[in-house]
Scaffold this motif. Structure first.
Motif, PDB file in Angstrom:
ATOM      1  N   ILE A   1       2.093  -6.843 -10.041  1.00  0.00           N
ATOM      2  CA  ILE A   1       3.048  -5.773 -10.359  1.00  0.00           C
ATOM      3  C   ILE A   1       3.470  -5.051  -9.077  1.00  0.00           C
ATOM      4  CG2 ILE A   1       3.329  -3.556 -11.540  1.00  0.00           C
ATOM      5  CD1 ILE A   1       1.471  -4.611 -13.731  1.00  0.00           C
ATOM      6  N   ILE A   2       2.478  -4.759  -8.227  1.00  0.00           N
ATOM      7  CA  ILE A   2       2.771  -4.052  -6.980  1.00  0.00           C
ATOM      8  C   ILE A   2       3.641  -4.904  -6.061  1.00  0.00           C
ATOM      9  CG2 ILE A   2       1.713  -3.078  -4.903  1.00  0.00           C
ATOM     10  CD1 ILE A   2      -0.758  -2.472  -6.809  1.00  0.00           C
TER      11      ILE A   2
ATOM     12  N   ALA B   1       0.833  -1.207   0.000  1.00  0.00           N
ATOM     13  CA  ALA B   1       0.000   0.000   0.000  1.00  0.00           C
ATOM     14  C   ALA B   1       0.866   1.255   0.000  1.00  0.00           C
ATOM     15  CB  ALA B   1      -0.934   0.002   1.198  1.00  0.00           C
ATOM     16  N   THR B   2       1.941   1.237   0.775  1.00  0.00           N
ATOM     17  CA  THR B   2       2.843   2.395   0.809  1.00  0.00           C
ATOM     18  C   THR B   2       3.495   2.581  -0.555  1.00  0.00           C
ATOM     19  OG1 THR B   2       3.272   1.845   3.112  1.00  0.00           O
ATOM     20  CG2 THR B   2       4.698   3.494   2.123  1.00  0.00           C
ATOM     21  N   VAL B   3       3.883   1.478  -1.193  1.00  0.00           N
ATOM     22  CA  VAL B   3       4.442   1.548  -2.548  1.00  0.00           C
ATOM     23  C   VAL B   3       3.453   2.242  -3.490  1.00  0.00           C
ATOM     24  CG1 VAL B   3       5.146   0.159  -4.547  1.00  0.00           C
ATOM     25  CG2 VAL B   3       5.944  -0.463  -2.266  1.00  0.00           C
ATOM     26  N   CYS B   4       2.173   1.920  -3.315  1.00  0.00           N
ATOM     27  CA  CYS B   4       1.126   2.491  -4.177  1.00  0.00           C
ATOM     28  C   CYS B   4       0.952   3.994  -3.998  1.00  0.00           C
ATOM     29  CB  CYS B   4      -0.213   1.814  -3.916  1.00  0.00           C
ATOM     30  SG  CYS B   4      -0.237   0.146  -4.524  1.00  0.00           S
TER      31      CYS B   4
ATOM     32  N   LEU C   1       8.474   2.713  -7.967  1.00  0.00           N
ATOM     33  CA  LEU C   1       7.224   2.741  -8.724  1.00  0.00           C
ATOM     34  C   LEU C   1       7.032   4.113  -9.364  1.00  0.00           C
ATOM     35  CD1 LEU C   1       4.634   1.433  -9.678  1.00  0.00           C
ATOM     36  CD2 LEU C   1       3.558   2.004  -7.513  1.00  0.00           C
ATOM     37  N   PHE C   2       7.374   5.143  -8.613  1.00  0.00           N
ATOM     38  CA  PHE C   2       7.263   6.500  -9.152  1.00  0.00           C
ATOM     39  C   PHE C   2       8.152   6.653 -10.388  1.00  0.00           C
ATOM     40  CE2 PHE C   2       8.609  10.981  -9.233  1.00  0.00           C
ATOM     41  CZ  PHE C   2       7.370  11.564  -9.420  1.00  0.00           C
TER      42      PHE C   2
ATOM     43  N   ARG D   1      -5.601   2.001  -6.034  1.00  0.00           N
ATOM     44  CA  ARG D   1      -6.667   2.797  -5.397  1.00  0.00           C
ATOM     45  C   ARG D   1      -7.242   2.068  -4.188  1.00  0.00           C
ATOM     46  NH1 ARG D   1      -8.639   6.466  -9.467  1.00  0.00           N
ATOM     47  NH2 ARG D   1      -6.998   8.008  -9.298  1.00  0.00           N
ATOM     48  N   PHE D   2      -7.531   0.769  -4.412  1.00  0.00           N
ATOM     49  CA  PHE D   2      -8.125  -0.044  -3.354  1.00  0.00           C
ATOM     50  C   PHE D   2      -7.194  -0.121  -2.142  1.00  0.00           C
ATOM     51  CE2 PHE D   2      -8.322  -4.355  -1.464  1.00  0.00           C
ATOM     52  CZ  PHE D   2      -9.564  -4.242  -0.852  1.00  0.00           C
ATOM     53  N   LEU D   3      -5.920  -0.402  -2.392  1.00  0.00           N
ATOM     54  CA  LEU D   3      -4.974  -0.535  -1.279  1.00  0.00           C
ATOM     55  C   LEU D   3      -4.846   0.768  -0.499  1.00  0.00           C
ATOM     56  CD1 LEU D   3      -2.151  -2.744  -2.819  1.00  0.00           C
ATOM     57  CD2 LEU D   3      -3.680  -3.354  -0.952  1.00  0.00           C
TER      58      LEU D   3
END
Lengths: 230, 144
Positions: free
Chosen positions: B9-10, A73-76, B38-39, B57-59
């Motif tokens: 991917i995440i 989640a932090t990665v996101c 990721l950025f 979005r969900f996470l």
């Protein structure tokens, strides 16, 4: 019954989500900052564990699967940051100045508080990384010789409190620019605060997630410089 | 399978983050390496936004929930926390508000200063630009 509660891996996840839903419900009904879903959920789970005499480890055997998602989640958080990158470039100077001032203020506040209450060097370095994300904060505390369990507790309390107070502080101090709100929340209350910033808006959320990383890194550099003062 | 692929991917990025944390001798968590990676991948168009959008979005949306177990962990560290509870709580509560106010105010101050003085080097146009910008800013402030 107790056997089942202690052994089931679903119990921890279930009770966490259930109490969080309860918190959401209370927040919708009562509309007060104190009814923060995160705070309600933590308190309700603690009450629940104490009432049924379940120890933390058996709860966490299931609940750890929620924490497991924290790294992905932090990665996101890179996604909102990417979506707001133009804003970041445009306000680079303001953002950098804001986060740096937040990091230094945090350190100076802790220093002042420790002098006032006569806390020891060990307690002082334990509190130094309180405004940054747990994962970096633990490392800083350990490196400087602090008590890591207290650091983790303090970081969580800071986050939950920052999450609760964010809207109030922005209102009272007239912080109106979405970018400034996000930086304020992220610098003061790391990822737990960022969850609130995300609710406030995309810009707030993106700036807050940026602050987690930058404030964390700045503290890694700054904290050792201030550690020897007390 | 679409969301599973997004999650994959995440997870790959998270895993690379953990590898970096393992090999780089700095006290930086895997999630921060992952965030930066990721950025960069999004910026360099290595990963397209659409290929992770819904899952990310969900996470992010359920993120506050993920702090519940750590918060409940206060229960087990209560023993060490109890003797120093009062001063620590006072320091934490007051400083959190001060830090939030200071960093917010500083950020906002610099943003508004830059809005008022957009280009300092243009000597001749300076007053004119400043006036019109000042006017615009006043309006936008009121509309907030």
């Amino acid at each position: 019954m107790k056997e089942l509660l202690t052994n089931s891996v679903f119990f921890g996840v279930m009770v966490s989500i259930l109490t969080y839903e309860l918190g959401m419900f209370l927040k919708r009904k009562l509309k007060l900052a104190i009814f923060n879903p995160l705070l309600i959920s933590i308190a309700a789970v603690i009450v629940c564990l104490l009432a049924f005499n379940i120890d933390y480890d058996s709860y966490n055997a299931g609940a750890k699967y929620i924490s497991y998602l924290l790294t992905p989640a932090t990665v996101c958080l890179a996604v909102p940051l990417y979506e707001q990158v133009e804003l970041l470039k445009k306000n680079a100077k303001a953002i950098f100045a804001g986060i740096l001032s937040g990091v230094l203020t945090s350190i100076l506040c802790v220093l002042a508080g420790c002098v006032i209450f006569g806390l020891s060097h060990e307690q002082y370095v334990t509190l130094l990384p309180k405004s940054i994300t747990t994962a970096i904060g633990m490392g800083v505390s350990e490196e400087l010789g602090g008590i890591v369990t207290i650091t983790v507790a303090v970081i969580i309390i800071t986050g939950v409190f920052g999450n609760m107070m964010a809207e109030f502080v922005c209102k009272v101090f007239r912080i109106q620019e979405p970018v400034a709100k996000g930086i304020a929340i992220g610098s003061a209350a790391h990822a737990v605060g960022t969850a609130k910033a995300m609710e406030m808006g995309d810009i707030e959320g993106a700036m807050s997630s940026l602050s987690i990383a930058v404030a964390g890194l700045m503290t890694v550099v700054a904290a050792p410089l201030f550690a020897e003062i007390l | 399978m679409k969301y599973v692929r997004q999650f994959l991917i995440i997870l790959v990025i998270s895993f690379i983050g953990e590898l970096l944390r393992y090999y780089i001798p700095l006290k930086i968590p895997a999630s921060i390496y992952g965030l930066v990676l990721l950025f960069a991948a999004l910026e360099l168009r290595i990963i397209k936004l659409v290929s992770i959008r819904e899952t990310s979005r969900f996470l992010i949306e359920i993120m506050p929930l993920m702090f519940v177990p750590a918060g409940v962990g206060l229960l087990s560290s209560w023993g060490v926390l109890k003797p120093v509870c009062v001063p620590i709580m006072v320091i934490v509560l007051i400083s959190t508000i001060i830090v939030m106010a200071v960093s917010g105010k500083v950020t906002q101050g610099v943003i508004r200063m830059e809005k008022k003085h957009p280009k300092k080097k243009n000597g001749a146009d300076h007053i004119y630009v400043k006036d019109s910008e000042g006017e615009r800013q006043y309006i936008s402030e009121n509309s907030i």
